[in-house]
Design an enzyme around this catalytic site. Structure first.
Site, short mmCIF file in Angstrom:
data_model
loop_
_atom_site.label_atom_id
_atom_site.label_comp_id
_atom_site.label_asym_id
_atom_site.label_seq_id
_atom_site.Cartn_x
_atom_site.Cartn_y
_atom_site.Cartn_z
N ASP A 286 0.82 -1.22 0.00
CA ASP A 286 0.00 0.00 0.00
C ASP A 286 0.86 1.27 0.00
O ASP A 286 1.95 1.29 0.56
CB ASP A 286 -0.91 -0.02 1.24
CG ASP A 286 -2.01 1.01 1.16
OD1 ASP A 286 -2.38 1.41 0.04
OD2 ASP A 286 -2.51 1.42 2.23
N ASN B 64 -11.09 -2.62 -4.90
CA ASN B 64 -10.30 -1.67 -5.71
C ASN B 64 -10.94 -1.37 -7.07
O ASN B 64 -10.55 -0.41 -7.74
CB ASN B 64 -8.86 -2.17 -5.90
CG ASN B 64 -8.00 -2.03 -4.65
OD1 ASN B 64 -7.10 -2.83 -4.42
ND2 ASN B 64 -8.25 -1.02 -3.82
C1 IPE Z 1 -5.44 -2.55 0.29
O1 IPE Z 1 -5.13 -1.21 0.08
C2 IPE Z 1 -5.38 -3.28 -1.01
C3 IPE Z 1 -4.05 -3.39 -1.60
C4 IPE Z 1 -2.93 -2.86 -1.16
C5 IPE Z 1 -4.00 -4.17 -2.79
P1 IPE Z 1 -6.23 -0.09 -0.15
O2 IPE Z 1 -5.50 1.16 -0.42
O3 IPE Z 1 -7.21 -0.53 -1.16
O4 IPE Z 1 -6.96 -0.05 1.26
P2 IPE Z 1 -7.79 1.11 1.95
O5 IPE Z 1 -8.79 1.59 0.96
O6 IPE Z 1 -6.82 2.19 2.33
O7 IPE Z 1 -8.39 0.48 3.18
C1 IPE Z 2 -1.67 0.15 -3.27
O1 IPE Z 2 -1.42 1.51 -3.33
C2 IPE Z 2 -1.92 -0.45 -4.62
C3 IPE Z 2 -3.30 -0.91 -4.84
C4 IPE Z 2 -4.28 -0.84 -4.01
C5 IPE Z 2 -3.57 -1.48 -6.15
P1 IPE Z 2 -2.60 2.56 -3.31
O2 IPE Z 2 -3.02 2.83 -4.72
O3 IPE Z 2 -3.70 2.15 -2.41
O4 IPE Z 2 -1.86 3.84 -2.76
P2 IPE Z 2 -2.46 4.90 -1.72
O5 IPE Z 2 -2.90 4.13 -0.53
O6 IPE Z 2 -3.59 5.58 -2.40
O7 IPE Z 2 -1.32 5.80 -1.43
MG MG Z 3 -4.09 2.47 -0.44
#
Ligand code: IPE
Ligand code: IPE
Ligand code: MG
Length: 230
Positions: A10, A58
């Site tokens: 993340d 997602n």
């Molecule tokens: C969790 O991260 C999913 C992945 C890293 C693939 P998210 O960015 O989707 O989670 P939330 O929305 O902050 O809980």
């Molecule tokens: C994790 O990074 C990757 C996926 C969930 C696919 P994020 O895209 O959630 O990055 P932040 O949390 O918005 O910084």
């Molecule tokens: Mg994230």
């Protein structure tokens, strides 16, 4: 040393924003880092690694970001998985594959088949994965078995449920690492993580280095796991 490590990859979006770049640029760097950290885990002898790459939630993201992620998955499955082959890594996908385009589904299947006989680290890639979705799937399958007369209600125990999860036959995660500073589970390995040790870290995923993994392993080594005992 944990037998099974989970990583919630993340912070890609924030990493890019901090640099005035589009979020998708963070995903590209994050995907590269996935490759680096996976190899590192394999080299230090971690038997099972599960990385969270895309959740069932997602899909809510803007269409262009989802599209960019799907494109990256295709590229990385082609490239990274070629070098995982050399490292004797066995790749398994956790999640609902039917949610992906046919081309990506085919690539996923090809990858799993090509590495099925590998004897090194097991790499689980959680894609279109959700813990609730996984448990729901298990409940449906068990109900169907009961309905068909292949299983009795009494036979539904914790093992029966575990055996219907995507991680069937694997040990539960001992350590789950979440970079990016968020302190939540976000639907990752809900059932399997009942007694996992959580380590959250303030580094964003694209900046997460082998030394950060070592830090998490050190922290894990200091934890006193009791599993409800004394
Ligand atoms: C969790 O991260 C999913 C992945 C890293 C693939 P998210 O960015 O989707 O989670 P939330 O929305 O902050 O809980
Ligand atoms: C994790 O990074 C990757 C996926 C969930 C696919 P994020 O895209 O959630 O990055 P932040 O949390 O918005 O910084
Ligand atoms: Mg994230």
């Amino acid at each position: 040393m944990p037998q099974h490590v989970g990583i919630i990859m993340d912070g890609n979006g924030r990493w890019a924003k901090k640099r005035g770049l589009p979020r998708t640029a963070g995903h590209t760097v994050g995907a590269n880092n996935f490759r680096t950290i996976t190899k590192y885990c394999s080299n230090i002898g971690i038997p099972y690694l599960t990385v969270y790459a895309f959740s069932t939630e997602n899909w809510k993201r803007p269409a262009d970001e989802v599209q960019a992620l799907m494109k990256l998955f295709r590229q990385y499955l082609e490239e990274a998985l070629r070098d995982f082959q050399e490292e004797n890594i066995k790749v398994i996908f956790l999640g609902d594959k039917s949610g992906f385009a046919p081309e990506l589904q085919e690539l996923i299947e090809r990858t799993e088949k090509a590495s099925a006989q590998k004897t090194g680290m097991v790499l689980n890639i959680a894609m279109n994965y959700g813990g609730r979705d996984e448990i729901t799937k298990a409940a449906r399958e068990l109900a169907q078995e009961v309905k068909d007369g292949r299983l009795s209600v009494e036979e539904i125990d914790e093992k029966a449920i575990s055996d219907h999860l995507y991680t069937a036959g694997q040990p539960d995660p001992d350590l789950i690492i979440r970079p990016s500073g968020e302190r939540r589970i976000s639907n990752f390995l809900l059932w399997q993580s009942a007694y996992a040790e959580y380590v959250t870290m303030d580094v964003l995923w694209p900046d997460f280095k082998p030394k950060d993994l070592e830090k998490a392993l050190d922290e894990y080594a200091m934890r006193n796991r009791r599993f409800g005992g004394v």
